[in-house]
Design a protein around this motif. Structure first.
Motif, PDB file in Angstrom:
ATOM      1  N   LEU A 204       0.826  -1.211   0.000  1.00  0.00           N
ATOM      2  CA  LEU A 204       0.000   0.000   0.000  1.00  0.00           C
ATOM      3  C   LEU A 204       0.861   1.263   0.000  1.00  0.00           C
ATOM      4  O   LEU A 204       0.501   2.280  -0.601  1.00  0.00           O
ATOM      5  CB  LEU A 204      -0.938  -0.017   1.210  1.00  0.00           C
ATOM      6  N   LYS A 205       2.029   1.186   0.654  1.00  0.00           N
ATOM      7  CA  LYS A 205       2.952   2.324   0.654  1.00  0.00           C
ATOM      8  C   LYS A 205       3.457   2.598  -0.771  1.00  0.00           C
ATOM      9  O   LYS A 205       3.527   3.758  -1.216  1.00  0.00           O
ATOM     10  CB  LYS A 205       4.130   2.028   1.583  1.00  0.00           C
ATOM     11  N   ILE A 206       3.803   1.544  -1.488  1.00  0.00           N
ATOM     12  CA  ILE A 206       4.302   1.704  -2.863  1.00  0.00           C
ATOM     13  C   ILE A 206       3.226   2.325  -3.753  1.00  0.00           C
ATOM     14  O   ILE A 206       3.492   3.238  -4.542  1.00  0.00           O
ATOM     15  CB  ILE A 206       4.749   0.343  -3.439  1.00  0.00           C
ATOM     16  N   LEU A 207       2.003   1.834  -3.614  1.00  0.00           N
ATOM     17  CA  LEU A 207       0.927   2.347  -4.459  1.00  0.00           C
ATOM     18  C   LEU A 207       0.612   3.804  -4.152  1.00  0.00           C
ATOM     19  O   LEU A 207       0.346   4.602  -5.054  1.00  0.00           O
ATOM     20  CB  LEU A 207      -0.317   1.471  -4.292  1.00  0.00           C
ATOM     21  N   ASN A 208       0.633   4.171  -2.881  1.00  0.00           N
ATOM     22  CA  ASN A 208       0.388   5.568  -2.516  1.00  0.00           C
ATOM     23  C   ASN A 208       1.479   6.484  -3.059  1.00  0.00           C
ATOM     24  O   ASN A 208       1.207   7.608  -3.503  1.00  0.00           O
ATOM     25  CB  ASN A 208       0.271   5.706  -0.996  1.00  0.00           C
ATOM     26  N   ARG A 209       2.733   5.992  -3.040  1.00  0.00           N
ATOM     27  CA  ARG A 209       3.827   6.785  -3.614  1.00  0.00           C
ATOM     28  C   ARG A 209       3.678   6.886  -5.134  1.00  0.00           C
ATOM     29  O   ARG A 209       4.042   7.890  -5.745  1.00  0.00           O
ATOM     30  CB  ARG A 209       5.186   6.190  -3.245  1.00  0.00           C
ATOM     31  N   SER A 210       3.147   5.824  -5.747  1.00  0.00           N
ATOM     32  CA  SER A 210       2.929   5.863  -7.202  1.00  0.00           C
ATOM     33  C   SER A 210       1.902   6.925  -7.563  1.00  0.00           C
ATOM     34  O   SER A 210       2.032   7.620  -8.576  1.00  0.00           O
ATOM     35  CB  SER A 210       2.459   4.489  -7.694  1.00  0.00           C
ATOM     36  N   LEU A 211       0.873   7.045  -6.729  1.00  0.00           N
ATOM     37  CA  LEU A 211      -0.140   8.076  -6.963  1.00  0.00           C
ATOM     38  C   LEU A 211       0.423   9.475  -6.740  1.00  0.00           C
ATOM     39  O   LEU A 211       0.083  10.423  -7.455  1.00  0.00           O
ATOM     40  CB  LEU A 211      -1.342   7.850  -6.046  1.00  0.00           C
ATOM     41  N   LYS A 212       1.294   9.592  -5.746  1.00  0.00           N
ATOM     42  CA  LYS A 212       1.808  10.914  -5.365  1.00  0.00           C
ATOM     43  C   LYS A 212       2.964  11.370  -6.263  1.00  0.00           C
ATOM     44  O   LYS A 212       3.002  12.533  -6.691  1.00  0.00           O
ATOM     45  CB  LYS A 212       2.272  10.877  -3.910  1.00  0.00           C
ATOM     46  N   HIS A 213       3.901  10.467  -6.556  1.00  0.00           N
ATOM     47  CA  HIS A 213       5.127  10.862  -7.270  1.00  0.00           C
ATOM     48  C   HIS A 213       5.161  10.376  -8.713  1.00  0.00           C
ATOM     49  O   HIS A 213       6.070  10.753  -9.450  1.00  0.00           O
ATOM     50  CB  HIS A 213       6.354  10.306  -6.540  1.00  0.00           C
ATOM     51  N   GLY A 214       4.227   9.522  -9.097  1.00  0.00           N
ATOM     52  CA  GLY A 214       4.235   8.997 -10.460  1.00  0.00           C
ATOM     53  C   GLY A 214       4.642   7.532 -10.497  1.00  0.00           C
ATOM     54  O   GLY A 214       5.276   7.008  -9.579  1.00  0.00           O
ATOM     55  N   ILE A 215       4.263   6.860 -11.591  1.00  0.00           N
ATOM     56  CA  ILE A 215       4.552   5.445 -11.778  1.00  0.00           C
ATOM     57  C   ILE A 215       6.061   5.222 -11.915  1.00  0.00           C
ATOM     58  O   ILE A 215       6.768   6.045 -12.499  1.00  0.00           O
ATOM     59  CB  ILE A 215       3.835   4.911 -13.033  1.00  0.00           C
ATOM     60  N   SER A 216       6.531   4.110 -11.370  1.00  0.00           N
ATOM     61  CA  SER A 216       7.914   3.683 -11.590  1.00  0.00           C
ATOM     62  C   SER A 216       7.890   2.195 -11.927  1.00  0.00           C
ATOM     63  O   SER A 216       6.849   1.541 -11.820  1.00  0.00           O
ATOM     64  CB  SER A 216       8.769   3.925 -10.343  1.00  0.00           C
TER      65      SER A 216
END
Length: 563
Positions: A204-216
């Motif tokens: 869930l942390k990774i997905l929230n960062r993906s929403l905030k900072h962009g896909i990686s």
């Protein structure tokens, strides 16, 4: 300090040229997956470096030591990998320059089980994430609240990511975010193997960062894990498959192939099989193994290889073919010192040997490939080994007719497996064998009859629940359990109809083991009813099918029983 012993400028230039030649040769060897050669080239280059190389060319030294550490890890030279990583970590430089070294240390901790440092991998990840500014709730309560809140939003999160990716996938160019995402990915794998309770938190942390900072690129395996949460925890198999396909879409547009193996592994062993026939995951898992070995993700590659063999076994693949392939590939696992994968794969191999009649034992995993007595003698049985052993013994008990012992295992372990192996491809066959053995054992048991019935009905109901959501892998198994339930209730006409339907469905899937079991159980039912002529016909068919599958040990058991 003596000028007469100092190398001349010409000698230094020549030495630097040799260093760079070895370094570039190592890089080219990595590109063609010649990791032993790469490790040798990098080691030669490092040995030739001047004593002040960290001051003179720190950037080049970091790159060289990082590459050397990665190659040493892949070639299972763990001590050398640790020494290279320690040299990098000791330098006074930015955390971004040390991330690769920390990641190698995580891989080493997970692979080198002889030192008992597996839990250290999780601690390293949390330490690096803290330095990168990626923090987690510190208390257990805070972590639980974070997971619960984001779990409720899991479906909407996947929809938002799907919407963002619909037109075009753009990758984040923030170096700190990229380093944090790579470390979170390492933490996901470490938690998956050591502390599964952490996996939802990290995903869930990774997905929230993906929403905030962009896909990686690291969003790909996280999206696959999101599919596990949405599918198995929230019960939405269709949305789970969409999450998995989003993960594959990320891989398609990324130039980084390092996470292909891991993402494919998660997708096929946890998501794809819930909506598709189990046998269709076999070839993709072997491809995931090949990709892992070619890109240096040895751990994911070897877990893919184990899953390839386990899925092949559950899909009723020829035991003779399975035996030959296991003989070759277990040696590869041993050579790469992937101890956990090697251990559980040997259990699958021993089960195949038991069924083929190449062991004196039936349900006990004792033989040339694996011997449980050695682990028990030392008391060194890991949680993973214990789960794998109990599950494999249960499956063997269902085939060899040791129903009471298998039913006891089901009572103590079956429901725990749902928590420890969420959404695994092995759950359907395990639930089936648990229900089958408990139904049969309840007819003869005088002490645990009620417990066996309750467990049989629970497992049977769980299989029907999965079937109602689109899982195709339990259709013939559920019908066979319908027959056993009606046998127990003395509804003989329905019992006969269900047995014949189970035989027909298993034959349509070309599942020789399951068809043989259905024929064997129907023969036993007919004999119980006094119809020995037809019982003999179906028993003969069962023997033929077991022989076709390669289970000559089971054939010998049935032939002996007939005499």
């Amino acid at each position: 300090t003596r000028p007469d012993l100092m190398p001349t400028c010409e000698q230094m230039d020549r030495r630097i040229k040799i260093i760079m030649l070895n370094y570039r040769a190592g890089q080219q060897a990595v590109q063609v997956s010649a990791f032993q050669l790469a490790s040798n080239y990098f080691a030669t280059a490092i040995d030739l470096l001047p004593h002040d190389h960290w001051k003179v060319s720190s950037t080049q030294s970091l790159e060289m030591f990082s590459s050397a550490a990665e190659s040493a890890y892949i070639m299972h030279d763990f001590d050398k990998a640790r020494s290279y990583c320690a040299a990098i970590i000791d330098q006074e430089c930015n955390i971004l320059s040390k991330v690769r070294a920390y990641h190698v240390l995580v891989d080493v901790c997970l692979a080198d089980t002889s030192k008992g440092e597996e839990s250290g991998a999780i601690n390293i990840c949390f330490d690096v994430l803290s330095q990168l500014g990626c923090n987690f709730p510190k208390s257990n309560f805070g972590q639980a609240r974070y997971v619960a809140r984001n779990m409720l939003m899991a479906k909407s999160t996947s929809r938002r990511l799907e919407r963002d990716m619909r037109d075009a996938i753009t990758f984040s160019d923030d170096s700190y975010n990229d380093a944090a995402m790579r470390t979170l990915d390492k933490l996901t794998m470490a938690a998956y193997l050591i502390e599964p309770g952490l996996v939802p938190l990290v995903t869930l942390k990774i997905l929230n960062r993906s929403l905030k900072h962009g896909i990686s690129t690291q969003s790909a395996p996280a999206l696959a894990f999101q599919g596990i949460i949405v599918g198995f925890v929230l019960g939405d198999f269709d949305r789970a498959e969409k999450c998995g396909k989003l993960a594959l879409d990320v891989l398609k547009v990324s130039d980084d192939r390092s996470l292909d193996s891991r993402t494919l592994l998660y997708y096929y062993i946890h998501i794809y099989h819930w909506k598709h026939p189990l046998e269709t995951i076999i070839d993709p898992l072997f491809e995931a193994y090949r990709l892992g070995m070619s890109t240096g993700d040895v751990s994911a590659g070897m877990w893919s290889l184990f899953s390839y063999f386990a899925a092949s076994y559950h899909s009723n693949r020829s035991l003779e073919t399975l035996d030959a392939e296991l003989s070759t590939h277990t040696r590869v696992m041993k050579d790469f010192r992937q101890e956990s994968q090697h251990l559980v794969t040997r259990m699958v191999w021993q089960a195949a040997l038991n069924l083929r009649g190449q062991s004196k034992h039936t349900t006990q995993l004792i033989g040339d490939a694996y011997d449980i007595r050695q682990a028990r003698a030392t008391g060194d049985i890991s949680k993973l080994e214990g789960i794998s052993h109990d599950m494999t013994s249960l499956l063997l008990g269902a085939v060899f007719g040791e129903y009471e012992a298998a039913a006891q295992t089901a009572l103590t372990c079956c429901w725990n497996w749902l928590d420890t192996m969420p959404s695994s491809y092995s759950l359907v066959p395990t639930m089936f064998c648990s229900a089958l053995c408990c139904f049969i054992a309840s007819r003869s048991s005088t002490t645990n009859q009620r417990k066996y019935k309750m467990m049989a009905h629970r497992c049977h109901s769980k299989l029907k629940e999965w079937q109602s959501k689109g899982n195709p892998n339990g259709d013939h198994l559920i019908v066979l359990l319908n027959a056993e339930r009606n046998f127990l209730r003395r509804r003989h006409k329905k019992t006969s109809q269900y047995y014949l339907e189970a035989i027909r469905l298993a034959n349509a899937r070309r599942y020789r083991r399951d068809e043989a079991m259905a024929n064997e159980r129907y023969a036993m039912f007919l004999a119980h009813r006094g119809d020995f002529t037809n019982a003999s016909i179906y028993m003969d068919e069962s023997i033929r099918l077991y022989g076709e599958w390669g289970a000559h040990g089971k054939v010998q058991q049935l032939m002996k029983a007939r005499k």
